[in-house]
Design an enzyme around this catalytic site. Sequence first.
Site, PDB file in Angstrom:
ATOM      1  CB  CYS A   1      -1.049   0.020   1.240  1.00 56.17           C
ATOM      2  SG  CYS A   1      -0.326  -0.461   2.809  1.00 56.17           S
ATOM      3  CB  THR A   2       0.746   4.591   1.146  1.00 57.89           C
ATOM      4  OG1 THR A   2       0.023   4.804   0.038  1.00 57.89           O
ATOM      5  CG2 THR A   2       1.673   5.779   1.466  1.00 57.89           C
TER       6      THR A   2
END
Length: 261
Positions: free
Chosen positions: A150-151
């Site tokens: 994800c981030t």
Amino acid sequence: MPEAPPLDAGLVNFRDFGGCPTTTGGRVASGRLFRSAHLSGLRTEAVSALAGLGLGLIVDLRHEGERRREPSRLPPGLDRRILTAPKDPGEQGEAPHVSALARAIASGRPAREIMIESYRRSPFEEDRVALFTAYFRRLATLDGAVLIHCTAGKDRTGLLVALTQALLGVHRDDIFAEYLRSLDAFDALAASLAGWLDAHGLGADAVDPALLRPLIGVDRDYLEAAFAAIEAEHGSIDAYCRLRLGVDEATAQGLRRRFHI
């Protein structure tokens, strides 16, 4: 065994989450299940290392806005093997810890409390359910390794990794130990969040460190909250995966055949 990317090559919070013993006496294979933070800042060495992992699937758990702002840098051909959410749920296209920071600043509520609420909701959000369903369907027949990111590689990735390990029969203590390994990337993740603060006119020195710590790190209580919500709704992780994500017994057995040694 594939060689891991150099630690200074822009790939943050990267690791193999296989290799764990299972409750049935076996072991999850190493070199086939990987996780990381976003892939937008990779230098040449990390791109080359990714090319050597034999990836058949990359699961990008970010919202559409995050993907637009920080497009992944990948080896040639891997852009055709990316699985993303079918729709953007909103939240201004931010990672959960970033959205939690914005809400904590605006409301004055404890950031840790907001993060726990986010984890309770996450297993049931429409885009998460759709993406998790597609992921497990692909994983059961996957030719090659998978990389989930994800981030920051800790919250959305942490939940999907935990669900994957649970279906593969990893003991819950080992699931939590793997989840908490994201604390090793605290400094790199703090630097990334500082960039967000600067972009929004908020110097990191102007924000109380006590507010930031629950957002940058991980906490056993966060994942416990997600598991408790799942078990309150469905009785068990296996039942949630079966009823919400369509992981029937044949799919679960396929996963174990592919990833047990």
